[in-house]
Write a protein that holds these residues in place. Structure first.
Motif, mmCIF file in Angstrom:
data_model
loop_
_atom_site.group_PDB
_atom_site.id
_atom_site.type_symbol
_atom_site.label_atom_id
_atom_site.label_comp_id
_atom_site.label_asym_id
_atom_site.label_seq_id
_atom_site.Cartn_x
_atom_site.Cartn_y
_atom_site.Cartn_z
ATOM 1 N N LYS A 97 0.811 -1.195 -0.014
ATOM 2 C CA LYS A 97 0.044 0.079 -0.092
ATOM 3 C C LYS A 97 0.747 1.340 0.025
ATOM 4 O O LYS A 97 0.632 2.383 -0.639
ATOM 5 C CB LYS A 97 -0.807 -0.047 1.184
ATOM 6 N N LYS A 98 1.938 1.400 0.793
ATOM 7 C CA LYS A 98 2.858 2.570 0.941
ATOM 8 C C LYS A 98 3.643 2.693 -0.616
ATOM 9 O O LYS A 98 3.469 3.630 -1.012
ATOM 10 C CB LYS A 98 3.874 2.220 1.978
ATOM 11 N N LEU A 99 3.955 1.546 -1.205
ATOM 12 C CA LEU A 99 4.866 1.707 -2.490
ATOM 13 C C LEU A 99 3.535 1.908 -3.470
ATOM 14 O O LEU A 99 4.084 2.808 -4.384
ATOM 15 C CB LEU A 99 5.231 0.174 -2.875
ATOM 16 N N HIS A 100 2.448 1.462 -3.561
ATOM 17 C CA HIS A 100 1.591 1.790 -4.464
ATOM 18 C C HIS A 100 1.281 3.392 -4.507
ATOM 19 O O HIS A 100 1.191 3.930 -5.463
ATOM 20 C CB HIS A 100 0.142 1.158 -3.952
ATOM 21 N N LYS A 101 1.213 4.016 -3.217
ATOM 22 C CA LYS A 101 1.141 5.518 -2.985
ATOM 23 C C LYS A 101 2.106 6.318 -3.942
ATOM 24 O O LYS A 101 2.067 7.434 -4.279
ATOM 25 C CB LYS A 101 0.914 5.780 -1.810
ATOM 26 N N SER A 102 3.427 5.643 -3.946
ATOM 27 C CA SER A 102 4.654 6.224 -4.600
ATOM 28 C C SER A 102 4.307 6.245 -6.055
ATOM 29 O O SER A 102 5.405 6.878 -6.720
ATOM 30 C CB SER A 102 5.821 5.894 -4.006
ATOM 31 N N VAL A 103 3.611 5.508 -6.649
ATOM 32 C CA VAL A 103 3.542 5.216 -8.145
ATOM 33 C C VAL A 103 2.054 5.657 -8.599
ATOM 34 O O VAL A 103 1.355 4.713 -9.022
ATOM 35 C CB VAL A 103 3.802 3.883 -8.518
ATOM 36 N N PHE A 104 1.777 7.034 -8.160
ATOM 37 C CA PHE A 104 0.700 7.541 -8.477
ATOM 38 C C PHE A 104 0.165 7.687 -9.763
ATOM 39 O O PHE A 104 -1.033 7.867 -9.938
ATOM 40 C CB PHE A 104 0.568 8.929 -7.637
ATOM 41 N N ILE B 115 0.226 5.453 -12.049
ATOM 42 C CA ILE B 115 -0.488 3.993 -12.756
ATOM 43 C C ILE B 115 -1.691 4.056 -11.970
ATOM 44 O O ILE B 115 -1.611 3.669 -10.605
ATOM 45 C CB ILE B 115 0.530 3.113 -12.654
ATOM 46 N N GLY B 116 -2.768 3.877 -12.651
ATOM 47 C CA GLY B 116 -4.083 3.906 -12.076
ATOM 48 C C GLY B 116 -4.496 2.644 -11.497
ATOM 49 O O GLY B 116 -4.980 2.502 -10.259
ATOM 50 N N CYS B 117 -3.860 1.421 -12.119
ATOM 51 C CA CYS B 117 -4.089 0.014 -11.419
ATOM 52 C C CYS B 117 -2.886 -0.835 -11.717
ATOM 53 O O CYS B 117 -2.412 -0.869 -12.579
ATOM 54 C CB CYS B 117 -5.184 -0.440 -12.190
ATOM 55 N N ILE B 118 -2.303 -1.366 -10.370
ATOM 56 C CA ILE B 118 -0.981 -2.029 -10.569
ATOM 57 C C ILE B 118 -1.153 -3.535 -10.064
ATOM 58 O O ILE B 118 -1.838 -3.363 -8.971
ATOM 59 C CB ILE B 118 0.073 -1.339 -9.670
ATOM 60 N N GLY B 119 -0.731 -4.192 -10.713
ATOM 61 C CA GLY B 119 -0.686 -5.628 -10.176
ATOM 62 C C GLY B 119 0.943 -5.685 -9.479
ATOM 63 O O GLY B 119 1.793 -5.770 -10.510
ATOM 64 N N TRP B 120 0.920 -6.289 -8.420
ATOM 65 C CA TRP B 120 2.216 -6.286 -7.728
ATOM 66 C C TRP B 120 2.587 -7.956 -7.685
ATOM 67 O O TRP B 120 1.702 -8.774 -7.083
ATOM 68 C CB TRP B 120 2.293 -5.971 -6.383
ATOM 69 N N ASP B 121 3.392 -8.399 -8.278
ATOM 70 C CA ASP B 121 4.163 -9.593 -8.086
ATOM 71 C C ASP B 121 5.208 -9.800 -6.994
ATOM 72 O O ASP B 121 6.054 -8.985 -7.146
ATOM 73 C CB ASP B 121 4.592 -10.271 -9.380
ATOM 74 N N ILE B 122 4.877 -10.418 -5.925
ATOM 75 C CA ILE B 122 5.439 -10.461 -4.677
ATOM 76 C C ILE B 122 5.932 -11.827 -4.180
ATOM 77 O O ILE B 122 5.406 -12.653 -4.618
ATOM 78 C CB ILE B 122 5.303 -9.393 -3.723
ATOM 79 N N THR B 123 6.922 -11.911 -3.493
ATOM 80 C CA THR B 123 7.225 -13.119 -2.728
ATOM 81 C C THR B 123 7.795 -12.530 -1.585
ATOM 82 O O THR B 123 7.982 -11.691 -0.907
ATOM 83 C CB THR B 123 8.285 -14.008 -3.523
ATOM 84 N N VAL B 124 7.938 -13.902 -0.430
ATOM 85 C CA VAL B 124 8.389 -13.499 0.974
ATOM 86 C C VAL B 124 9.409 -14.600 0.949
ATOM 87 O O VAL B 124 9.637 -15.746 0.412
ATOM 88 C CB VAL B 124 7.369 -13.902 2.188
ATOM 89 N N ASP B 125 10.810 -14.071 1.440
ATOM 90 C CA ASP B 125 11.898 -14.837 1.346
ATOM 91 C C ASP B 125 12.053 -15.652 2.569
ATOM 92 O O ASP B 125 11.200 -15.585 3.369
ATOM 93 C CB ASP B 125 13.251 -14.125 1.062
ATOM 94 N N ASN B 126 13.106 -16.512 2.716
ATOM 95 C CA ASN B 126 13.225 -17.226 3.877
ATOM 96 C C ASN B 126 13.200 -16.717 5.114
ATOM 97 O O ASN B 126 13.155 -17.225 6.268
ATOM 98 C CB ASN B 126 14.554 -18.220 3.572
ATOM 99 N N ASN B 127 13.682 -15.388 5.235
ATOM 100 C CA ASN B 127 13.777 -14.500 6.531
ATOM 101 C C ASN B 127 12.475 -13.714 6.694
ATOM 102 O O ASN B 127 12.332 -12.970 7.414
ATOM 103 C CB ASN B 127 14.970 -13.674 6.463
ATOM 104 N N ASN B 128 11.370 -14.185 5.885
ATOM 105 C CA ASN B 128 9.926 -13.352 6.191
ATOM 106 C C ASN B 128 10.349 -11.875 5.444
ATOM 107 O O ASN B 128 9.227 -11.066 6.009
ATOM 108 C CB ASN B 128 9.507 -13.538 7.487
ATOM 109 N N ASN B 129 11.071 -11.508 4.489
ATOM 110 C CA ASN B 129 11.275 -10.275 4.144
ATOM 111 C C ASN B 129 10.495 -10.342 2.771
ATOM 112 O O ASN B 129 10.554 -11.222 2.039
ATOM 113 C CB ASN B 129 12.534 -9.866 3.714
#
Length: 120
Positions: free
Chosen positions: A61-68, A70-84
């Motif tokens: 949500k924070k990152l989305h606000k910094s890319v104002f 682009i009206g609709c963003i699809g975020w592809d994310i993962t979580v690493d072994n350290n929960n980051n």
């Protein structure tokens, strides 16, 4: 089990509860047939939870606000072994919401986008 990268031809789609991050008890293969577990390991989806879900939502949500711009963003994310949180990519075009709407209903209900009109 033989893939080294995510590929459309073999990727399994698993719906999840957007409020809790809990996985749905079924997943969908590329041919849209439903399965209860991973075909290669038989790991069952029931009672599984996306890791660090609330944190990921908060950060996106924070990152989305910094890319104002682009009206609709699809975020592809993962979580690493350290929960980051790790960002794979963002998509500002062809976000692939069909699966989400198929499993959870309209993604943009109540935003009144139907009132927008083409200005170009």
């Amino acid at each position: 089990s033989n893939d080294t990268h995510v590929k459309t031809s073999s990727a399994i789609k698993i719906p999840y509860d957007i409020k809790t991050g809990k996985l749905y008890h079924k997943a969908f293969l590329p041919n849209w047939s439903a399965v209860d577990s991973l075909p290669d390991t038989s790991v069952n989806f029931s009672n599984m939870q996306l890791p660090n879900f609330e944190y990921c939502i908060s950060e996106i949500k924070k990152l989305h606000k910094s890319v104002f711009y682009i009206g609709c963003i699809g975020w592809d994310i993962t979580v690493d072994n350290n929960n980051n949180l790790r960002i794979i990519e963002l998509n500002g075009w062809h976000n692939g919401i069909r699966f989400h709407e198929m499993t959870q209903g309209p993604c943009f209900k109540g935003l009144e986008w139907e009132k927008l009109h083409k200005t170009i």
